[in-house]
Write an enzyme that holds these catalytic residues in place. Structure first.
Site, PDB file in Angstrom:
ATOM      1  N   CYS A   1      55.023  38.030  65.407  1.00  0.00           N
ATOM      2  CA  CYS A   1      55.602  36.543  65.336  1.00  0.00           C
ATOM      3  C   CYS A   1      54.772  35.877  64.381  1.00  0.00           C
ATOM      4  O   CYS A   1      53.437  35.551  64.497  1.00  0.00           O
ATOM      5  CB  CYS A   1      55.442  35.960  66.805  1.00  0.00           C
ATOM      6  SG  CYS A   1      55.510  34.058  66.861  1.00  0.00           S
TER       7      CYS A   1
ATOM      8  N   CYS B   1      53.050  32.565  65.560  1.00  0.00           N
ATOM      9  CA  CYS B   1      51.766  32.953  66.243  1.00  0.00           C
ATOM     10  C   CYS B   1      50.660  32.999  65.553  1.00  0.00           C
ATOM     11  O   CYS B   1      49.480  32.665  66.084  1.00  0.00           O
ATOM     12  CB  CYS B   1      52.116  34.013  67.391  1.00  0.00           C
ATOM     13  SG  CYS B   1      53.366  33.941  68.362  1.00  0.00           S
TER      14      CYS B   1
END
Length: 170
Positions: free
Chosen positions: A95, A98
């Site tokens: 991700c 993230c």
């Protein structure tokens, strides 16, 4: 990775029992453990006798307030049973947002000087916790106080928005 962490903890625990509070890196103990790396962090050569459960492999200020959850028991012990407020960061290695949010959160948690703790949970490794807290999108951050979720946000936030989120938790 989890096996290496477990092995390091077992080695340190055995040394503490044998030699008091000393704890050496695995490479100093046996040539067969030399393949274990410290991932560019300094190993904890010595633990204070007053803290027999010291877990840190990193000595920076951010590392003392931020940790990766290892399993459900670790989550219960270090998040749900913690008297301090805890930010739980559900993330994934794949991700990209993230990777942006994580360092921002760590920096702001370190600024709190121990008033807030941050737990990081990889949803690919701990799907049970992700499902339990109904995490369907990453990054998701849940604020917990006394073992209960009190606030939550999804996605990347600016540092100002994160500061407001943390201040509400205090």
């Amino acid at each position: 990775m989890a096996q290496r962490l477990l092995l390091r903890r077992l080695v340190c625990l055995n040394l503490r029992k044998s030699y008091g509070s000393l704890c050496f890196p695995p490479s100093a103990l046996s040539p067969s453990l030399n393949h274990l790396s410290w991932h560019n962090h300094k190993p904890p050569f010595l633990h204070r006798a007053g803290s027999p459960f010291s877990r840190g492999f990193c000595d920076s200020p951010a590392c003392s307030d931020t940790f990766n959850v290892q399993n459900k028991t670790d989550f219960t012990d270090r998040v749900l049973n913690n008297k301090k407020p805890v930010l739980v960061d559900f993330h994934a290695s794949w991700c990209k947002p993230c990777h942006t949010l994580g360092p921002r959160l760590e920096k702001l948690v370190a600024k709190q000087k121990g008033d807030v703790i941050m737990a990081k949970i990889d949803i690919d490794e701990h799907t049970d916790l992700a499902m339990e807290y109904q995490v369907t999108v990453v990054p998701t951050v849940i604020a917990m106080k006394n073992g209960c979720a009190v606030d939550k946000f999804i996605g990347v936030k600016s540092e100002d928005e994160l500061e407001v989120f943390i201040k509400k938790l205090l």
